[in-house]
Design an enzyme around this catalytic site. Structure first.
Site, PDB file in Angstrom:
ATOM      1  N   CYS A  57      -8.260   0.116  -1.483  1.00 48.34           N
ATOM      2  CA  CYS A  57      -8.293  -1.248  -0.946  1.00 48.34           C
ATOM      3  C   CYS A  57      -7.066  -1.541  -0.081  1.00 48.34           C
ATOM      4  O   CYS A  57      -5.930  -1.401  -0.534  1.00 48.34           O
ATOM      5  CB  CYS A  57      -8.362  -2.231  -2.122  1.00 48.34           C
ATOM      6  SG  CYS A  57      -8.071  -3.933  -1.637  1.00 48.34           S
ATOM      7  N   TRP A  90     -15.401  -3.453 -10.325  1.00 45.90           N
ATOM      8  CA  TRP A  90     -14.347  -2.443 -10.512  1.00 45.90           C
ATOM      9  C   TRP A  90     -14.308  -1.952 -11.963  1.00 45.90           C
ATOM     10  O   TRP A  90     -14.365  -2.754 -12.890  1.00 45.90           O
ATOM     11  CB  TRP A  90     -12.978  -3.023 -10.160  1.00 45.90           C
ATOM     12  CG  TRP A  90     -12.796  -3.402  -8.722  1.00 45.90           C
ATOM     13  CD1 TRP A  90     -12.558  -4.662  -8.240  1.00 45.90           C
ATOM     14  CD2 TRP A  90     -12.774  -2.532  -7.577  1.00 45.90           C
ATOM     15  NE1 TRP A  90     -12.414  -4.621  -6.872  1.00 45.90           N
ATOM     16  CE2 TRP A  90     -12.540  -3.336  -6.440  1.00 45.90           C
ATOM     17  CE3 TRP A  90     -12.944  -1.157  -7.399  1.00 45.90           C
ATOM     18  CZ2 TRP A  90     -12.461  -2.815  -5.147  1.00 45.90           C
ATOM     19  CZ3 TRP A  90     -12.873  -0.633  -6.111  1.00 45.90           C
ATOM     20  CH2 TRP A  90     -12.627  -1.459  -5.012  1.00 45.90           C
ATOM     21  N   ARG A 124     -14.873 -14.095  -7.231  1.00 49.29           N
ATOM     22  CA  ARG A 124     -15.010 -12.645  -7.112  1.00 49.29           C
ATOM     23  C   ARG A 124     -13.933 -11.963  -7.952  1.00 49.29           C
ATOM     24  O   ARG A 124     -12.857 -12.518  -8.156  1.00 49.29           O
ATOM     25  CB  ARG A 124     -14.823 -12.232  -5.648  1.00 49.29           C
ATOM     26  CG  ARG A 124     -15.996 -12.564  -4.771  1.00 49.29           C
ATOM     27  CD  ARG A 124     -15.582 -12.557  -3.322  1.00 49.29           C
ATOM     28  NE  ARG A 124     -15.071 -11.273  -2.910  1.00 49.29           N
ATOM     29  CZ  ARG A 124     -14.049 -11.095  -2.066  1.00 49.29           C
ATOM     30  NH1 ARG A 124     -13.404 -12.128  -1.561  1.00 49.29           N
ATOM     31  NH2 ARG A 124     -13.668  -9.891  -1.731  1.00 49.29           N
ATOM     32  N   VAL A 125     -14.260 -10.773  -8.412  1.00 49.45           N
ATOM     33  CA  VAL A 125     -13.286  -9.994  -9.185  1.00 49.45           C
ATOM     34  C   VAL A 125     -12.682  -8.964  -8.242  1.00 49.45           C
ATOM     35  O   VAL A 125     -13.306  -7.955  -7.923  1.00 49.45           O
ATOM     36  CB  VAL A 125     -13.981  -9.322 -10.391  1.00 49.45           C
ATOM     37  CG1 VAL A 125     -13.021  -8.392 -11.099  1.00 49.45           C
ATOM     38  CG2 VAL A 125     -14.504 -10.393 -11.343  1.00 49.45           C
ATOM     39  N   THR A 126     -11.493  -9.271  -7.764  1.00 52.86           N
ATOM     40  CA  THR A 126     -10.900  -8.457  -6.697  1.00 52.86           C
ATOM     41  C   THR A 126      -9.589  -7.808  -7.142  1.00 52.86           C
ATOM     42  O   THR A 126      -8.956  -8.241  -8.105  1.00 52.86           O
ATOM     43  CB  THR A 126     -10.607  -9.336  -5.456  1.00 52.86           C
ATOM     44  OG1 THR A 126      -9.775 -10.427  -5.854  1.00 52.86           O
ATOM     45  CG2 THR A 126     -11.884  -9.876  -4.827  1.00 52.86           C
ATOM     46  N   VAL A 127      -9.235  -6.766  -6.409  1.00 52.82           N
ATOM     47  CA  VAL A 127      -7.886  -6.205  -6.480  1.00 52.82           C
ATOM     48  C   VAL A 127      -7.188  -6.581  -5.176  1.00 52.82           C
ATOM     49  O   VAL A 127      -7.879  -6.747  -4.164  1.00 52.82           O
ATOM     50  CB  VAL A 127      -7.927  -4.657  -6.620  1.00 52.82           C
ATOM     51  CG1 VAL A 127      -8.323  -4.242  -7.997  1.00 52.82           C
ATOM     52  CG2 VAL A 127      -8.803  -4.006  -5.572  1.00 52.82           C
ATOM     53  N   GLU A 142      -3.819 -12.682  -4.612  1.00 56.52           N
ATOM     54  CA  GLU A 142      -3.877 -12.754  -3.144  1.00 56.52           C
ATOM     55  C   GLU A 142      -2.776 -11.855  -2.578  1.00 56.52           C
ATOM     56  O   GLU A 142      -1.590 -12.117  -2.756  1.00 56.52           O
ATOM     57  CB  GLU A 142      -3.686 -14.209  -2.702  1.00 56.52           C
ATOM     58  CG  GLU A 142      -3.650 -14.409  -1.201  1.00 56.52           C
ATOM     59  CD  GLU A 142      -4.912 -13.906  -0.499  1.00 56.52           C
ATOM     60  OE1 GLU A 142      -6.023 -14.118  -1.008  1.00 56.52           O
ATOM     61  OE2 GLU A 142      -4.769 -13.259   0.559  1.00 56.52           O
ATOM     62  N   SER A 143      -3.177 -10.808  -1.905  1.00 58.91           N
ATOM     63  CA  SER A 143      -2.222  -9.754  -1.539  1.00 58.91           C
ATOM     64  C   SER A 143      -1.046 -10.230  -0.695  1.00 58.91           C
ATOM     65  O   SER A 143       0.081  -9.790  -0.861  1.00 58.91           O
ATOM     66  CB  SER A 143      -2.943  -8.637  -0.791  1.00 58.91           C
ATOM     67  OG  SER A 143      -3.494  -9.111   0.414  1.00 58.91           O
ATOM     68  N   TYR A 189     -13.775  -5.852   8.580  1.00 57.62           N
ATOM     69  CA  TYR A 189     -14.840  -6.261   7.648  1.00 57.62           C
ATOM     70  C   TYR A 189     -15.855  -7.142   8.365  1.00 57.62           C
ATOM     71  O   TYR A 189     -17.070  -7.019   8.151  1.00 57.62           O
ATOM     72  CB  TYR A 189     -14.242  -7.031   6.456  1.00 57.62           C
ATOM     73  CG  TYR A 189     -13.503  -6.127   5.490  1.00 57.62           C
ATOM     74  CD1 TYR A 189     -14.174  -5.530   4.419  1.00 57.62           C
ATOM     75  CD2 TYR A 189     -12.149  -5.858   5.642  1.00 57.62           C
ATOM     76  CE1 TYR A 189     -13.505  -4.701   3.539  1.00 57.62           C
ATOM     77  CE2 TYR A 189     -11.480  -5.018   4.776  1.00 57.62           C
ATOM     78  CZ  TYR A 189     -12.155  -4.444   3.716  1.00 57.62           C
ATOM     79  OH  TYR A 189     -11.508  -3.617   2.851  1.00 57.62           O
TER      80      TYR A 189
HETATM   81  N1  LIG Z   1      -7.800 -12.042  -0.093  1.00 60.83           N
HETATM   82  C1  LIG Z   1      -7.737 -10.993  -1.067  1.00 60.83           C
HETATM   83  C2  LIG Z   1      -8.874 -10.020  -0.840  1.00 60.83           C
HETATM   84  C3  LIG Z   1      -8.928  -8.899  -1.841  1.00 60.83           C
HETATM   85  C4  LIG Z   1     -10.258  -8.135  -1.753  1.00 60.83           C
HETATM   86  O1  LIG Z   1     -11.220  -8.601  -1.124  1.00 60.83           O
HETATM   87  N2  LIG Z   1     -10.298  -6.951  -2.367  1.00 60.83           N
HETATM   88  C5  LIG Z   1     -11.546  -6.192  -2.378  1.00 60.83           C
HETATM   89  C6  LIG Z   1     -11.290  -4.713  -2.305  1.00 60.83           C
HETATM   90  S1  LIG Z   1     -10.761  -4.155  -0.743  1.00 60.83           S
HETATM   91  C7  LIG Z   1     -12.280  -6.435  -3.680  1.00 60.83           C
HETATM   92  O2  LIG Z   1     -11.684  -6.344  -4.728  1.00 60.83           O
HETATM   93  N3  LIG Z   1     -13.568  -6.723  -3.584  1.00 60.83           N
HETATM   94  C8  LIG Z   1     -14.432  -6.899  -4.727  1.00 60.83           C
HETATM   95  C9  LIG Z   1     -15.415  -8.022  -4.526  1.00 60.83           C
HETATM   96  O3  LIG Z   1     -15.319  -8.724  -3.524  1.00 60.83           O
HETATM   97  O4  LIG Z   1     -16.262  -8.197  -5.385  1.00 60.83           O
HETATM   98  C10 LIG Z   1      -6.382 -10.303  -0.950  1.00 60.83           C
HETATM   99  O5  LIG Z   1      -5.870 -10.168   0.169  1.00 60.83           O
HETATM  100  O6  LIG Z   1      -5.836  -9.937  -1.979  1.00 60.83           O
END
Ligand SMILES: N[C@@H](CCC(=O)N[C@@H](CS)C(=O)NCC(=O)O)C(=O)O
Length: 332
Positions: A57, A90, A124-127, A142-143, A189
């Protein structure tokens, strides 16, 4: 797409495009901060914080880079999820090369952490996830904000004197991060997830106009904000390093490869060769993630082979003023 709704994992709810077929990224939900302010809830302490990331990511990669450049490896622990993401989101698959278990709780899925923090959570469950081991909660996911916190608020536990938000450059760093976000970082994206020709055409044009612009800026300066390596370069790097092997083909960002640009390509190699950076790049995970995780984009899940790039080749950018932080060069 998948997300949590009122604490429940749903696989049928999240619409990532609007009625014009344009990709719309949803807002991030946890926005607290580590701060050295004496009254702050999340104090900068060694051993207190943990990162959950995926090597693949680009947003998570920003946080790994700041951790590495500032020498925060001992202060902030990290777990790596599986680059392959399916209906369950994930996952932790420690048996797989480059992946780890959830060292904090032994969870199978990242979503379990979100549910632990808030059993009614919607999002959403994000990294990346910045986790506080002391309060057992998510500080921030938030990165851009995590990158800034690790850079500016963890000085007392960082082992290297590297400042990626230096005085005198701060306005420019913020301006550049803002300026590259929509057309480039998110632009790949928007191009790849477009669901109409018009949305694709707009996104891909905007992306390559922005790349042309920064290619010309980098003819005369070593880094995006001038002669110093900053957070703006971190934000650009994580998109550029994925570009030729993934975004060009999988996301149809194919007007040109990065390795065909006069300045972006040497700039990318210069950043890659900065001490500490290369170790954070896991190209196998990057390729596996994108080609296998978006079946609406690449339904066969076949991982494209090329191109073969030499990130270690001489970049000849030493002739421009500035260079990597002294503390990094000394540590090499
Ligand atoms: N705005 C967030 C975006 C993070 C993001 O979209 N990560 C993606 C991976 S590249 C993710 O975890 N996506 C899982 C999903 O959307 O369900 C950031 O910058 O941290």
């Amino acid at each position: 797409m998948n997300m949590l709704v009122d604490g429940e994992w749903r696989t049928d709810t999240y619409q990532s495009t609007n009625d014009k077929g344009e990709f719309e990224r949803s807002e991030t939900s946890f926005r607290d901060s580590i701060s050295s302010d004496p009254d702050a809830r999340f104090q900068p302490e060694s051993g207190r914080y943990h990162l959950y990331v995926c090597y693949a990511c680009p947003w998570a990669h920003r946080t790994l880079l700041v951790r590495a450049l500032k020498g925060l490896e001992d202060a902030i622990t990290v777990d790596y999820v599986d680059p392959f993401r399916d209906e369950d989101g994930w996952q932790f698959t420690p048996e797989k090369e480059g992946c780890t278990e959830d060292s904090q709780y032994g969870n199978d899925y990242l979503r379990e952490l979100y549910q632990k923090v808030d059993d009614e959570v919607t999002g959403r469950v994000t990294v990346p996830v910045l986790w506080d081991k002391k309060e057992e909660t998510i500080v921030n996911n938030e990165s851009r904000e995590i990158m800034r916190m690790l850079d500016t608020e963890m000085e007392e536990v960082a082992t290297r004197d590297v400042d990626l938000y230096p005085e005198g450059y701060q306005d420019e760093v913020d301006r550049v991060i803002d300026e590259i976000y929509e057309p480039i970082n998110n632009g790949v994206y928007r191009t790849g997830f477009a669901k109409s020709q018009e949305a694709y055409d707009d996104a891909v044009d905007e992306l390559f106009d922005a790349l042309d612009h920064w290619d010309s800026v980098l003819a005369n300066q070593r880094y995006l904000a001038g002669d110093q390596l900053t957070e703006a370069d971190i934000a650009m790097f994580t998109t550029l390093v994925r570009f030729d092997q993934v975004y060009h083909t999988h996301f149809m960002c194919n007007k040109q490869f990065i390795h065909q640009f006069d300045n972006l390509w040497p700039y990318l190699r210069d950043l890659y060769q900065t001490p500490g950076v290369a170790e954070t790049v896991n190209m196998d995970h990057i390729k596996e993630h994108y080609y296998t995780t978006h079946p609406d984009v690449t339904p066969t899940r076949i991982i494209a082979a090329g191109p073969d790039l030499d990130f270690e080749a001489d970049h000849d950018r030493e002739e421009l003023p500035g260079g990597p932080p002294k503390a990094l060069v000394a540590a090499d």
